[in-house]
Design an enzyme around this catalytic site. Sequence first.
Site, PDB file in Angstrom:
ATOM      1  N   LYS A 114      -2.153   3.283  17.749  1.00 58.98           N
ATOM      2  CA  LYS A 114      -1.779   2.043  18.450  1.00 58.98           C
ATOM      3  C   LYS A 114      -1.420   2.339  19.899  1.00 58.98           C
ATOM      4  O   LYS A 114      -1.692   1.548  20.798  1.00 58.98           O
ATOM      5  CB  LYS A 114      -0.600   1.354  17.759  1.00 58.98           C
ATOM      6  CG  LYS A 114      -0.992   0.601  16.505  1.00 58.98           C
ATOM      7  CD  LYS A 114      -0.746  -0.915  16.643  1.00 58.98           C
ATOM      8  CE  LYS A 114      -1.490  -1.731  15.618  1.00 58.98           C
ATOM      9  NZ  LYS A 114      -0.910  -1.797  14.313  1.00 58.98           N
ATOM     10  N   LYS A 196     -10.024   2.212   7.823  1.00 52.36           N
ATOM     11  CA  LYS A 196      -9.514   1.653   6.560  1.00 52.36           C
ATOM     12  C   LYS A 196      -9.444   0.121   6.598  1.00 52.36           C
ATOM     13  O   LYS A 196      -9.295  -0.470   7.673  1.00 52.36           O
ATOM     14  CB  LYS A 196      -8.160   2.265   6.205  1.00 52.36           C
ATOM     15  CG  LYS A 196      -7.017   1.730   6.996  1.00 52.36           C
ATOM     16  CD  LYS A 196      -5.684   1.972   6.288  1.00 52.36           C
ATOM     17  CE  LYS A 196      -4.627   1.217   7.068  1.00 52.36           C
ATOM     18  NZ  LYS A 196      -3.486   0.780   6.376  1.00 52.36           N
ATOM     19  N   LYS A 199      -5.094  -5.513   6.582  1.00 54.92           N
ATOM     20  CA  LYS A 199      -4.884  -6.965   6.518  1.00 54.92           C
ATOM     21  C   LYS A 199      -4.774  -7.610   7.888  1.00 54.92           C
ATOM     22  O   LYS A 199      -4.957  -8.799   8.025  1.00 54.92           O
ATOM     23  CB  LYS A 199      -3.673  -7.301   5.641  1.00 54.92           C
ATOM     24  CG  LYS A 199      -2.364  -6.689   6.084  1.00 54.92           C
ATOM     25  CD  LYS A 199      -1.238  -7.237   5.219  1.00 54.92           C
ATOM     26  CE  LYS A 199      -0.526  -6.172   4.420  1.00 54.92           C
ATOM     27  NZ  LYS A 199       0.156  -5.146   5.236  1.00 54.92           N
TER      28      LYS A 199
HETATM   29  N1  AQP Z   1      -7.266   0.305   2.946  1.00 56.08           N
HETATM   30  C1  AQP Z   1      -6.340   0.755   2.110  1.00 56.08           C
HETATM   31  N2  AQP Z   1      -6.682   1.531   1.065  1.00 56.08           N
HETATM   32  C2  AQP Z   1      -5.743   1.985   0.203  1.00 56.08           C
HETATM   33  N3  AQP Z   1      -4.424   1.700   0.317  1.00 56.08           N
HETATM   34  C3  AQP Z   1      -4.042   0.910   1.347  1.00 56.08           C
HETATM   35  N4  AQP Z   1      -2.838   0.441   1.722  1.00 56.08           N
HETATM   36  C4  AQP Z   1      -2.987  -0.312   2.836  1.00 56.08           C
HETATM   37  N5  AQP Z   1      -4.275  -0.357   3.207  1.00 56.08           N
HETATM   38  C5  AQP Z   1      -4.958   0.403   2.291  1.00 56.08           C
HETATM   39  C6  AQP Z   1      -1.600   0.715   1.023  1.00 56.08           C
HETATM   40  O1  AQP Z   1      -0.956  -0.533   0.743  1.00 56.08           O
HETATM   41  C7  AQP Z   1       0.451  -0.334   0.773  1.00 56.08           C
HETATM   42  C8  AQP Z   1       1.093  -1.371   1.632  1.00 56.08           C
HETATM   43  O2  AQP Z   1       0.697  -1.187   2.973  1.00 56.08           O
HETATM   44  P1  AQP Z   1       1.475  -1.902   4.133  1.00 56.08           P
HETATM   45  O3  AQP Z   1       1.189  -3.336   4.091  1.00 56.08           O
HETATM   46  O4  AQP Z   1       2.919  -1.593   4.038  1.00 56.08           O
HETATM   47  O5  AQP Z   1       0.994  -1.235   5.461  1.00 56.08           O
HETATM   48  P2  AQP Z   1      -0.372  -0.699   5.951  1.00 56.08           P
HETATM   49  O6  AQP Z   1      -0.676   0.584   5.261  1.00 56.08           O
HETATM   50  O7  AQP Z   1      -0.302  -0.643   7.445  1.00 56.08           O
HETATM   51  O8  AQP Z   1      -1.390  -1.819   5.456  1.00 56.08           O
HETATM   52  P3  AQP Z   1      -2.394  -2.660   6.303  1.00 56.08           P
HETATM   53  O9  AQP Z   1      -3.080  -3.575   5.337  1.00 56.08           O
HETATM   54  O10 AQP Z   1      -3.270  -1.772   7.116  1.00 56.08           O
HETATM   55  O11 AQP Z   1      -1.430  -3.537   7.222  1.00 56.08           O
HETATM   56  P4  AQP Z   1      -1.488  -3.781   8.790  1.00 56.08           P
HETATM   57  O12 AQP Z   1      -2.898  -4.190   9.087  1.00 56.08           O
HETATM   58  O13 AQP Z   1      -0.514  -4.883   9.044  1.00 56.08           O
HETATM   59  O14 AQP Z   1      -1.078  -2.506   9.450  1.00 56.08           O
HETATM   60  C9  AQP Z   1       0.706   1.078   1.270  1.00 56.08           C
HETATM   61  O15 AQP Z   1       0.985   1.915   0.169  1.00 56.08           O
HETATM   62  C10 AQP Z   1      -0.600   1.460   1.904  1.00 56.08           C
HETATM   63  O16 AQP Z   1      -0.819   2.857   1.867  1.00 56.08           O
END
Ligand code: AQP
Length: 333
Positions: A114, A196, A199
């Site tokens: 980031k 990856k 969301k």
């Molecule tokens: N693509 C992924 N594959 C496998 N596991 C994933 N996780 C997230 N994306 C994937 C796992 O989901 C849990 C919750 O994640 P989080 O919402 O706390 O944060 P994050 O990892 O930053 O998820 P996002 O979806 O990528 O959110 P944003 O876009 O807001 O940053 C964790 O156990 C994570 O490993």
Amino acid sequence: MNDKKVIFSGVKPSGDLTLGNYLGAIKNWAELQDEYECYYCIVDLHAVTVHQDPKELRKRSLEILAQYIAAGINPDDNTMFMQSHVSAHAELAWVLNCISYMGQLKRMTQFKDKARNNEENLSAGFFTYPALMAADILLYQTDLVPVGDDQKQHLELARDLAERFNSKYSDTFVVPDVYTSKIGSRIMGLQNPNSKMSKSDDNKNDYVLIIESDNETEKKIKKSITDSLNQVKFSDEQPGIKNLITILSKVTGDSTQDIENKYENAGYGKFKSDVAEAVNEELKPIRQRFEELMKNKDYLEQVYLEGAERAETVARKTLRKVYKKVGFIPRKF
Ligand code: AQP
């Protein structure tokens, strides 16, 4: 006495939950719930490290709780709560911030990614959020943290901080282990299979949401980026196909080899359509249960309030110990 080992994990309500969140984390949580004492949190303090629309944040936090329950996590046996309801998280985070090194935080891949484009505008909260994550975990004397692959580095930091605190003062925290599943711990984007599935991605076709229509899911999977080799192979040369095989394997339980064999002479059209069908089949009961749960807000409120009460008792006990060890004058909590 309950002698089960402890699990803590959470999801950030920074967007609607994706198939990545489900396959990398929540599906595993549901599978582990009988064996462990589990704390499954909605980590809203983490979400505000980047700006959130307040109304949306409230709505999404409740929806995520409903999705935890809809995915099979039983509220009678597991503690589910909103992170901001248990103030010990923010309090322990401060103490851990004070034993975290800037150098180590700067090496966190998520921060580096980031910061590459806009370090000046990143919040200080985003920079120090791994210390808050460590606090989340350490408060519950957690043995195991089931997360996706992307969170492994932060978990390593939580372990370091636990060890640092324990050796600086005396044994206080359990040093937690990470749990990632062999398959599905990193689901990639459908449009960009080299990064990856997230969301908060701008491109809505890059992710499947747990809560969307079967039709939308099918369209997104059918539109996913693959290649022109026309062979269903679990190979790094074919990241799009590899990702779809991973998804299918995690959803059906079939091995990647079995999937390769099954689709040896099939085209991508048939393969994608089967992946979409399997994903929809997996998500169907969750989608139905979610709709029912969202009609019963009183029940959801009861779950998160009782959850916070249970979490608070455990978290306060750890925080009291920490405050005493660092030298704060004790008070009645
Ligand atoms: N693509 C992924 N594959 C496998 N596991 C994933 N996780 C997230 N994306 C994937 C796992 O989901 C849990 C919750 O994640 P989080 O919402 O706390 O944060 P994050 O990892 O930053 O998820 P996002 O979806 O990528 O959110 P944003 O876009 O807001 O940053 C964790 O156990 C994570 O490993």
